[in-house]
Scaffold this motif. Structure first.
Motif, short mmCIF file in Angstrom:
data_model
loop_
_atom_site.label_atom_id
_atom_site.label_comp_id
_atom_site.label_asym_id
_atom_site.label_seq_id
_atom_site.Cartn_x
_atom_site.Cartn_y
_atom_site.Cartn_z
N LEU A 130 -10.13 -0.41 -8.16
CA LEU A 130 -8.78 -0.27 -7.63
C LEU A 130 -8.10 0.98 -8.15
O LEU A 130 -7.36 1.65 -7.43
CB LEU A 130 -7.96 -1.51 -7.97
N GLU A 131 -8.35 1.30 -9.42
CA GLU A 131 -7.75 2.51 -9.97
C GLU A 131 -8.26 3.75 -9.23
O GLU A 131 -7.49 4.68 -8.93
CB GLU A 131 -8.07 2.62 -11.46
N ARG A 132 -9.56 3.78 -8.90
CA ARG A 132 -10.10 4.93 -8.17
C ARG A 132 -9.49 5.02 -6.78
O ARG A 132 -9.20 6.12 -6.29
CB ARG A 132 -11.63 4.81 -8.06
N ILE A 133 -9.30 3.86 -6.13
CA ILE A 133 -8.70 3.87 -4.79
C ILE A 133 -7.32 4.48 -4.82
O ILE A 133 -6.98 5.38 -4.03
CB ILE A 133 -8.65 2.44 -4.22
N PHE A 134 -6.47 4.02 -5.73
CA PHE A 134 -5.10 4.52 -5.78
C PHE A 134 -5.05 5.96 -6.27
O PHE A 134 -4.24 6.75 -5.79
CB PHE A 134 -4.24 3.62 -6.67
N ASN A 135 -5.92 6.32 -7.22
CA ASN A 135 -5.93 7.69 -7.69
C ASN A 135 -6.34 8.65 -6.58
O ASN A 135 -5.76 9.72 -6.40
CB ASN A 135 -6.88 7.84 -8.89
N ASN A 136 -7.35 8.27 -5.79
CA ASN A 136 -7.77 9.11 -4.67
C ASN A 136 -6.69 9.18 -3.61
O ASN A 136 -6.47 10.21 -2.98
CB ASN A 136 -9.07 8.57 -4.06
N PHE A 137 -6.00 8.04 -3.38
CA PHE A 137 -4.96 8.04 -2.35
C PHE A 137 -3.80 8.94 -2.76
O PHE A 137 -3.32 9.75 -1.97
CB PHE A 137 -4.47 6.61 -2.13
N PHE A 138 -3.37 8.84 -4.00
CA PHE A 138 -2.25 9.66 -4.44
C PHE A 138 -2.67 11.11 -4.69
O PHE A 138 -1.83 11.99 -4.73
CB PHE A 138 -1.62 9.07 -5.70
N LEU A 235 1.72 3.88 6.25
CA LEU A 235 0.50 3.13 6.59
C LEU A 235 0.65 2.30 7.84
O LEU A 235 -0.35 1.78 8.35
CB LEU A 235 0.10 2.24 5.40
N GLU A 236 1.87 2.17 8.35
CA GLU A 236 2.06 1.45 9.61
C GLU A 236 1.39 2.20 10.77
O GLU A 236 1.07 1.60 11.80
CB GLU A 236 3.55 1.28 9.90
N ALA A 237 1.15 3.51 10.60
CA ALA A 237 0.44 4.29 11.61
C ALA A 237 -1.03 3.93 11.68
O ALA A 237 -1.72 4.35 12.61
CB ALA A 237 0.60 5.78 11.33
N ILE A 241 -5.59 -2.05 8.91
CA ILE A 241 -5.89 -1.67 7.53
C ILE A 241 -4.62 -1.24 6.79
O ILE A 241 -4.42 -1.59 5.62
CB ILE A 241 -6.94 -0.54 7.51
N GLY A 242 -3.75 -0.49 7.45
CA GLY A 242 -2.56 0.03 6.80
C GLY A 242 -1.64 -1.02 6.21
O GLY A 242 -1.30 -0.97 5.02
N PRO A 243 -1.20 -2.02 7.01
CA PRO A 243 -0.32 -3.05 6.43
C PRO A 243 -0.96 -3.82 5.29
O PRO A 243 -0.26 -4.20 4.33
CB PRO A 243 -0.06 -3.97 7.64
N ALA A 244 -2.27 -4.05 5.36
CA ALA A 244 -2.95 -4.76 4.26
C ALA A 244 -2.95 -3.92 2.98
O ALA A 244 -2.79 -4.45 1.88
CB ALA A 244 -4.37 -5.11 4.68
N LEU A 245 -3.11 -2.61 3.12
CA LEU A 245 -3.10 -1.74 1.94
C LEU A 245 -1.69 -1.58 1.36
O LEU A 245 -1.52 -1.45 0.15
CB LEU A 245 -3.66 -0.37 2.29
N SER A 246 -0.69 -1.59 2.24
CA SER A 246 0.67 -1.32 1.77
C SER A 246 1.22 -2.43 0.89
O SER A 246 2.14 -2.19 0.10
CB SER A 246 1.60 -1.11 2.97
N VAL A 247 0.69 -3.65 0.99
CA VAL A 247 1.22 -4.76 0.20
C VAL A 247 0.62 -4.79 -1.21
O VAL A 247 1.18 -5.44 -2.11
CB VAL A 247 0.95 -6.10 0.92
N ILE A 248 -0.46 -4.08 -1.44
CA ILE A 248 -1.15 -4.16 -2.74
C ILE A 248 -0.31 -3.55 -3.86
O ILE A 248 -0.13 -4.19 -4.92
CB ILE A 248 -2.55 -3.51 -2.64
N PRO A 249 0.21 -2.31 -3.73
CA PRO A 249 0.97 -1.74 -4.86
C PRO A 249 2.18 -2.56 -5.30
O PRO A 249 2.33 -2.83 -6.50
CB PRO A 249 1.39 -0.35 -4.33
N PRO A 250 3.08 -3.01 -4.38
CA PRO A 250 4.22 -3.80 -4.88
C PRO A 250 3.81 -5.13 -5.49
O PRO A 250 4.46 -5.61 -6.42
CB PRO A 250 5.08 -4.00 -3.63
N MET A 251 2.73 -5.74 -5.00
CA MET A 251 2.28 -7.00 -5.59
C MET A 251 1.80 -6.79 -7.02
O MET A 251 2.10 -7.60 -7.91
CB MET A 251 1.17 -7.61 -4.74
N ILE A 252 1.05 -5.73 -7.24
CA ILE A 252 0.54 -5.47 -8.59
C ILE A 252 1.68 -5.14 -9.54
O ILE A 252 1.70 -5.58 -10.70
CB ILE A 252 -0.49 -4.33 -8.54
N ILE A 253 2.66 -4.36 -9.05
CA ILE A 253 3.79 -3.98 -9.91
C ILE A 253 4.59 -5.20 -10.34
O ILE A 253 5.03 -5.31 -11.50
CB ILE A 253 4.69 -2.97 -9.16
N THR A 254 4.79 -6.13 -9.43
CA THR A 254 5.62 -7.30 -9.75
C THR A 254 4.98 -8.21 -10.78
O THR A 254 5.68 -8.99 -11.42
CB THR A 254 5.91 -8.10 -8.48
#
Length: 347
Positions: A130-138, A235-237, A241-254
């Protein structure tokens, strides 16, 4: 095979190899074509409102550059700052998730016992992934120079296509036999209309989802509201896949604050997506080309594997245009007119 056929096959292979090597440039050209289609529609609409063509083109191009400037000056800097914080918070959230599951092992027998080591191993293996996914995305946003160069290339191509689109269109049509050029021009018009419908519907969806997600996250007290709302809108574009990915960061932060908020974020995103599917999509997407859900999902995966994030972002418009060309050329002009010769009657 004859010598000429071997030469033709060799030339075809060389052309395909060259096209594959410049695939990223071709995607940028397609993106510029999509944007030029939108700006051309805008300047034609301005001409209908009484502006001359030169002023209409200047105003439409000026608005596009203004939007890009606002994007880079207002949205990108705070997003990059919050994205760096997000990269720090994600490992902490994963650690909090591991602690929460370990605590649940004392309450729920199904989570404890022999299954606890399995959960620990799964979390340990998933954390670096997961860290690699987010690091590559950002990294897509942090690599400012590459983004600026690609944006500049797309803007220059877009301006060229908007200023005088007819020579490029006529040049493309002339690649086909003379008897088929009128048909190709008609197919290009259908593709243009489909792209305009997709742009309008996607733009409305992105704006609504981004604003609503930001308001919901603010009400839930989730940190990094701007970054997460921007991600939700962007990610709505990317359907499915986009909506599923967009929920991961706020869930992890909370999970860093209170685990129950992660469940609340998940429920809120599900409700938002359901409301979008039943209320927003039927209104704004009514004029789009109908695509089978399985075709959309498979095409996104294929384009993401071969072309990266840009391919994933452009997968849907590419499939929309590709479906029009396949329906009009392969199905209607070839297969539907394919007639077998009737055997001579006996008697």
């Amino acid at each position: 095979m004859t010598f000429g056929q071997w030469i033709g096959l060799l030339v075809l292979g060389v052309c395909l190899y060259i096209l594959w090597q410049i695939r990223q440039v071709l995607l940028l050209v397609f993106l510029a074509t999509v944007l030029a289609t939108a700006l051309n529609w805008l300047q034609l609409r301005l001409q209908r409102w009484g502006l001359r063509r030169g002023r209409a083109i200047a105003l439409s191009i000026g608005l596009s550059f203004l939007l890009v400037a606002v994007f880079f000056l207002i949205i990108i800097p705070p997003f990059l700052q919050e994205a760096q914080q997000l990269g720090v918070l994600i490992p902490k959230g994963l650690g909090r998730l591991e602690q929460w599951l370990a605590g649940m092992g004392h309450v729920l027998p199904m989570v404890g016992g022999d299954d606890a080591p399995l959960l620990d191993r799964l979390i340990t293996q998933a954390e670096p992934f997961l860290e690699r996914i987010f690091n590559n995305f950002f990294a897509l946003f942090s690599n400012t120079l590459a983004v600026l160069l690609n944006t500049l290339l797309v803007l220059v191509l877009t301006v060229m296509l908007v200023l005088n689109p007819q020579p490029y269109r006529r040049g493309f049509v002339r690649l086909f036999p003379a008897f088929y050029r009128h048909r190709i021009d008609t197919i290009l018009t259908q593709s243009e209309q489909a792209l305009l419908a997709w742009l309008a519907g996607t733009g409305v969806n992105m704006l609504v989802i981004g604003v609503v997600s930001g308001l919901v996250l603010a009400l839930l007290g989730v940190r990094l509201v701007l970054a997460n709302a921007f991600l939700a809108g962007l990610l709505e574009a990317i359907p499915n896949i986009g909506p599923a990915l967009s929920v991961i960061p706020p869930m992890i932060i909370t999970f860093i604050d209170e685990p129950w908020r992660a469940v609340a974020v998940l429920v809120a995103y599900i409700v938002i997506q359901q409301l979008e599917q039943y209320l927003l999509v039927p209104v704004v997407m009514a004029k789009q080309v109908d695509l089978l859900p399985a075709v959309t999902l498979v095409s996104q995966i294929v384009f993401a594997v071969f072309f990266g994030f840009l391919g994933l972002l452009l997968a849907l418009p590419l499939v929309i245009v590709g479906q029009i060309w396949f329906d009009e050329i392969v199905l209607k002009d070839i297969l539907d007119r394919w007639q077998t010769q009737e055997p001579p009657s006996v008697g």
